[in-house]
Scaffold this motif. Structure first.
Motif, mmCIF file in Angstrom:
data_model
loop_
_atom_site.group_PDB
_atom_site.id
_atom_site.type_symbol
_atom_site.label_atom_id
_atom_site.label_comp_id
_atom_site.label_asym_id
_atom_site.label_seq_id
_atom_site.Cartn_x
_atom_site.Cartn_y
_atom_site.Cartn_z
ATOM 1 N N ASP A 137 0.866 -1.184 0.000
ATOM 2 C CA ASP A 137 0.000 0.000 0.000
ATOM 3 C C ASP A 137 0.900 1.230 0.000
ATOM 4 O O ASP A 137 1.908 1.258 0.715
ATOM 5 C CB ASP A 137 -0.892 0.019 1.243
ATOM 6 N N PHE A 138 0.543 2.249 -0.776
ATOM 7 C CA PHE A 138 1.428 3.415 -0.820
ATOM 8 C C PHE A 138 0.648 4.705 -0.999
ATOM 9 O O PHE A 138 -0.501 4.714 -1.454
ATOM 10 C CB PHE A 138 2.475 3.265 -1.934
ATOM 11 N N LYS A 139 1.306 5.815 -0.630
ATOM 12 C CA LYS A 139 0.718 7.147 -0.746
ATOM 13 C C LYS A 139 1.650 8.027 -1.559
ATOM 14 O O LYS A 139 2.772 8.316 -1.143
ATOM 15 C CB LYS A 139 0.508 7.750 0.652
ATOM 16 N N ASN A 140 1.162 8.446 -2.719
ATOM 17 C CA ASN A 140 1.948 9.313 -3.601
ATOM 18 C C ASN A 140 1.647 10.778 -3.271
ATOM 19 O O ASN A 140 1.227 11.557 -4.123
ATOM 20 C CB ASN A 140 1.610 8.990 -5.062
ATOM 21 N N MET A 167 -2.228 7.250 -10.997
ATOM 22 C CA MET A 167 -1.823 7.496 -12.385
ATOM 23 C C MET A 167 -0.545 8.337 -12.428
ATOM 24 O O MET A 167 0.376 8.080 -13.215
ATOM 25 C CB MET A 167 -2.945 8.194 -13.143
ATOM 26 N N ASP A 168 -0.477 9.331 -11.545
ATOM 27 C CA ASP A 168 0.697 10.206 -11.505
ATOM 28 C C ASP A 168 1.937 9.437 -11.062
ATOM 29 O O ASP A 168 3.045 9.725 -11.519
ATOM 30 C CB ASP A 168 0.433 11.372 -10.551
ATOM 31 N N TYR A 169 1.725 8.441 -10.191
ATOM 32 C CA TYR A 169 2.867 7.669 -9.714
ATOM 33 C C TYR A 169 3.555 6.944 -10.877
ATOM 34 O O TYR A 169 4.786 6.954 -10.985
ATOM 35 C CB TYR A 169 2.434 6.650 -8.657
ATOM 36 N N VAL A 170 2.759 6.311 -11.720
ATOM 37 C CA VAL A 170 3.329 5.604 -12.874
ATOM 38 C C VAL A 170 4.068 6.592 -13.780
ATOM 39 O O VAL A 170 5.158 6.309 -14.287
ATOM 40 C CB VAL A 170 2.225 4.869 -13.658
ATOM 41 N N LYS A 171 3.488 7.766 -13.945
ATOM 42 C CA LYS A 171 4.110 8.800 -14.788
ATOM 43 C C LYS A 171 5.448 9.255 -14.221
ATOM 44 O O LYS A 171 6.395 9.529 -14.969
ATOM 45 C CB LYS A 171 3.149 9.988 -14.905
ATOM 46 N N ARG A 172 5.552 9.345 -12.881
ATOM 47 C CA ARG A 172 6.738 9.900 -12.232
ATOM 48 C C ARG A 172 7.855 8.878 -12.006
ATOM 49 O O ARG A 172 8.940 9.233 -11.560
ATOM 50 C CB ARG A 172 6.359 10.515 -10.880
ATOM 51 N N LEU A 173 7.614 7.617 -12.304
ATOM 52 C CA LEU A 173 8.636 6.594 -12.070
ATOM 53 C C LEU A 173 9.911 6.916 -12.847
ATOM 54 O O LEU A 173 9.862 7.320 -14.013
ATOM 55 C CB LEU A 173 8.119 5.212 -12.491
ATOM 56 N N SER A 174 11.054 6.700 -12.190
ATOM 57 C CA SER A 174 12.335 7.022 -12.829
ATOM 58 C C SER A 174 12.657 6.065 -13.970
ATOM 59 O O SER A 174 13.401 6.403 -14.879
ATOM 60 C CB SER A 174 13.462 6.975 -11.788
ATOM 61 N N VAL A 175 12.120 4.853 -13.895
ATOM 62 C CA VAL A 175 12.274 3.888 -14.986
ATOM 63 C C VAL A 175 10.896 3.356 -15.357
ATOM 64 O O VAL A 175 10.062 3.111 -14.480
ATOM 65 C CB VAL A 175 13.202 2.724 -14.590
ATOM 66 N N LYS A 176 10.643 3.191 -16.628
ATOM 67 C CA LYS A 176 9.334 2.748 -17.100
ATOM 68 C C LYS A 176 9.270 1.224 -17.094
ATOM 69 O O LYS A 176 10.063 0.561 -17.776
ATOM 70 C CB LYS A 176 9.093 3.278 -18.514
ATOM 71 N N PRO A 177 8.354 0.633 -16.339
ATOM 72 C CA PRO A 177 8.258 -0.832 -16.322
ATOM 73 C C PRO A 177 7.708 -1.379 -17.637
ATOM 74 O O PRO A 177 6.981 -0.686 -18.351
ATOM 75 C CB PRO A 177 7.302 -1.108 -15.163
ATOM 76 N N GLU A 178 8.056 -2.617 -17.919
ATOM 77 C CA GLU A 178 7.527 -3.269 -19.114
ATOM 78 C C GLU A 178 6.129 -3.815 -18.862
ATOM 79 O O GLU A 178 5.333 -3.957 -19.788
ATOM 80 C CB GLU A 178 8.455 -4.416 -19.535
ATOM 81 N N LYS A 179 5.855 -4.134 -17.594
ATOM 82 C CA LYS A 179 4.580 -4.763 -17.250
ATOM 83 C C LYS A 179 4.119 -4.259 -15.891
ATOM 84 O O LYS A 179 4.928 -4.108 -14.980
ATOM 85 C CB LYS A 179 4.761 -6.271 -17.204
ATOM 86 N N SER A 229 -3.161 6.021 -2.104
ATOM 87 C CA SER A 229 -3.201 7.001 -3.185
ATOM 88 C C SER A 229 -4.576 6.981 -3.843
ATOM 89 O O SER A 229 -5.164 5.916 -4.038
ATOM 90 C CB SER A 229 -2.142 6.661 -4.244
ATOM 91 N N ASN A 230 -5.100 8.169 -4.182
ATOM 92 C CA ASN A 230 -6.348 8.195 -4.930
ATOM 93 C C ASN A 230 -6.067 7.967 -6.420
ATOM 94 O O ASN A 230 -4.920 7.760 -6.826
ATOM 95 C CB ASN A 230 -7.126 9.501 -4.687
ATOM 96 N N ARG A 231 -7.117 7.994 -7.241
ATOM 97 C CA ARG A 231 -6.959 7.658 -8.659
ATOM 98 C C ARG A 231 -5.912 8.540 -9.354
ATOM 99 O O ARG A 231 -5.023 8.037 -10.059
ATOM 100 C CB ARG A 231 -8.322 7.793 -9.360
ATOM 101 N N ASN A 232 -5.998 9.839 -9.158
ATOM 102 C CA ASN A 232 -5.040 10.735 -9.809
ATOM 103 C C ASN A 232 -3.612 10.470 -9.346
ATOM 104 O O ASN A 232 -2.665 10.520 -10.138
ATOM 105 C CB ASN A 232 -5.412 12.197 -9.541
ATOM 106 N N GLN A 233 -3.457 10.190 -8.053
ATOM 107 C CA GLN A 233 -2.128 9.930 -7.506
ATOM 108 C C GLN A 233 -1.552 8.608 -8.019
ATOM 109 O O GLN A 233 -0.346 8.491 -8.240
ATOM 110 C CB GLN A 233 -2.182 9.935 -5.974
#
Length: 635
Positions: free
Chosen positions: A352-355, A585-597, A579-583
């Motif tokens: 569980d996490f909070k962005n 989605m934003d978390y995936v956007k802010r990742l330093s490396v883009k996951p393949e899956k 994290s709520n829905r926007n957070q």
């Protein structure tokens, strides 16, 4: 194979250390390489040497003195008091002769360590004992005492456990790492009983082992440990992301079932999950629904737990390295980064996490060296799950409290003992101190007080603002005079019959505990208010009240009694540790490396799928939404 690896490591160590260093022995203790020497001060004076050696060997290295050079314990205590300044406020000194460590408990442990570790190194040079420095909690914690005493009194057994573990971890790989897969054993397309098995050709690691506290029977309450992929004898490690019961509540059962291996987590997670597991056992016993494990299995898990700091890399299996990162959910909550083989695959499990930064914690980590697969929670993954800001939530909370107190009512806030309770304590203390709400008693009931004590013992895990307030301003909001610990049942009766007040009580979903008793007393009082600030799972009493049920049947001494809900019911979103829905989605956007899956879990079926499809559309990343009992190949 293990002995060959150890001999090779020992050979490298002897070559790299100065000739004056007399290496008595080198051995594995769990993931660590322990060097015993007859003149440790030479090594302590060359800190870079050990750091570079650890980096080159890619192992965690511990330096300990050979028993032959240890100073007498009584003389050691005197010497420590000479070396450490009085301002450190040492409260206890004890000795672990198995590990050759002196355990120093102090109110200001930083002064025992000293600038750049100079004071602790002086202790080693003058006594030979390796200092293990612990913080004395500002609020006395029974759980921390229990954990420390368990480890102290079982030091010999623990060393043997670690030595056996060291043999297993360092046995070398048998097969090529050409695949990895995840088995969903709980918490997929549902919230509760989080559990998954990571398999490689060489290793088996369990990620979380929780319960569904709102489950109706064994089939809905516990993880699917009966899947054919899972074998307790083949399990290399268990990693616990954080201390909430839906992630750690079934861990003791593994030890009842015969597991003898390690558990990895942060120190606050170890202490808090011990608290919650013991309370879970107690409540189940009182309600006549005993759990399939008991206190001795909790104690066994403590002996097998290895704690890690954020950013600390450690081997947990022959081909898997683990690093924990801040998840921002509750104190000690961790995102689990696992490096498989020599870089064949990297997986991150968020737990569980909070962005978003909160008053209590920093926001979740987004920087990882590598990541091919991300397993992420989706509790609020539906497109409609857009919550108000923390500031708006606080204002709405204060308006509700102000109105309730003004009309002479009481405010009942059912709250999770860990995380939301402490967040609310900080907010209430500040607003009351500034005169923004009326000064009334804030009653703390259930496990919240003990959980708060554990928070005060680990301020280094709290937000920078809160640490600054505690260390530099000298004001610790958790020990404010506004808070009153509820000690017994008669006190609760006085509270509900007394003057206006604010009550924080467990459990957060009204699934049991003292909050249910307060609800029974206050439910028919139209002046009072019940405020929900956390997730209410389907099937819980909290969810039924939240949906607007006006007649609530509850068991009362073996009979069903109907309670008419006349108190005001208020749900205030924005305090959640998720994290709520926007957070999300934003978390995936802010990742330093883009996951393949990306694999979504920990959410209702619709929300899990909604989040996954949105991520795929927005970021063109492959997503999966497995059900429980499904196996997903990730490499």
């Amino acid at each position: 194979m293990t002995s060959e690896i150890l001999e090779e490591i020992k050979k490298t160590i002897v070559q790299r250390l100065p000739e004056r260093v007399q290496v008595a022995k080198v051995e594995f203790e769990g993931p660590e390489v322990v060097i015993y020497t007859k003149n440790p001060k030479i090594i302590t004076e060359n800190g870079d040497l050990i750091r570079n050696l650890a980096k080159d060997l890619r192992k965690r290295i511990i330096i300990r003195s050979d028993k032959s050079v240890l100073l007498d314990p009584d003389k050691t205590i005197d010497r420590i008091h000479e070396i450490v300044p009085d301002e450190a406020q040492i409260t206890n000194i004890s000795f672990d002769e198995v590990t050759c460590e002196v355990v120093i408990e102090a109110k200001k442990p930083g002064l025992v360590i000293g600038k750049f570790g100079v004071t602790s190194r002086e202790v080693v040079k003058n006594t030979g004992w390796a200092p293990k420095i612990l913080r004395t909690p500002p609020i006395t914690s029974e759980i921390i005492e229990k954990v420390r005493n368990t480890l102290k009194h079982n030091s010999k057994e623990r060393k043997k456990i670690l030595q056996n573990l060291g043999t297993r971890i360092h046995q070398g790989v048998k097969y090529e790492n050409d695949w990895a897969r995840l088995t969903s054993m709980g918490g997929f397309k549902e919230v509760g009983r989080s559990c998954m098995l990571l398999q490689t050709p060489n290793s088996r690691v369990l990620l979380d082992c929780g319960v569904n506290v709102a489950g109706n029977d064994d089939k809905t309450s516990y993880p699917y440990l009966n899947v054919p992929e899972f074998s307790i004898s083949e399990l290399d490690a268990v990693v616990i992301s954080h201390a909430h019961l839906d992630h750690c509540g079934f861990l003791p059962y593994l030890y009842h079932y015969g597991y003898e291996g390690p558990v990895y987590c942060t120190t606050p997670t170890r202490d808090l999950m011990t608290l919650l597991q013991l309370d879970h056992i107690d409540i189940a016993h009182r309600e006549g629904n005993p759990l399939p494990f008991n206190i001795k299995h909790v104690q066994k898990s403590i002996k097998h737990t290895i704690t890690l700091d954020y950013g600390e890399v450690t081997d947990i299996a022959p081909d898997i390295r683990l690093t924990l990162h801040n998840a921002g959910h509750i104190i000690g909550s961790a995102m689990c980064h696992m490096h498989i083989g020599d870089g064949q695959h990297n997986i991150v499990y968020t737990g569980d996490f909070k962005n978003e930064r909160s008053r209590l914690l920093e926001r979740a980590t987004t920087k990882f060296p590598r990541m091919e697969t991300l397993v992420m929670e989706s509790t609020y993954g539906g497109h409609e799950d857009v919550q108000p800001s923390r500031n708006e939530a606080e204002k709405e909370m204060m308006r509700t409290i102000y109105t309730t107190l003004k009309r002479g009512g009481k405010v009942l806030i059912p709250v999770f003992a860990v995380g939301r309770a402490q967040e609310l304590m900080i907010v209430l203390e500040e607003y009351m101190r500034h005169g923004m709400i009326k000064e009334v008693p804030i009653y703390i009931d259930g496990m919240i007080w003990e959980a708060t004590a554990i928070h005060t013992a680990r301020p280094e895990y709290l937000s920078k603002d809160l640490r600054d307030q505690i260390f530099h301003v000298g004001r610790n909001p958790f020990i404010s005079d506004a808070f009153h610990k509820v000690k017994n049942v008669s006190k609760r009766k006085d509270i509900v019959e007394g003057e206006p007040s604010i009550i924080l009580s467990t459990s957060g979903m009204l699934t049991g505990g003292n909050s249910v008793e307060y609800f029974k007393w206050l439910s028919e009082d139209p002046k009072s208010t019940l405020i929900f600030v956390g997730y209410q799972s389907e099937g819980s009493l909290g969810r039924r009240i939240q949906k607007g049920w006006k007649e609530i049947p509850l068991n009362e001494e073996g009979k069903t009694k109907l309670y008419n809900v006349k108190m005001q019911i208020k749900t205030i979103e924005g305090f959640s540790g998720h994290s709520n829905r926007n957070q999300l989605m934003d978390y995936v956007k802010r990742l330093s490396v883009k996951p393949e899956k990306i694999i979504t879990c920990h959410g209702d079926p619709y929300k899990t799928v909604d989040l996954a499809s949105s991520i795929h559309r927005s970021y063109k990343i492959e997503t999966k939404t497995p059900l429980n009992l499904e196996v997903t190949r990730i490499q």
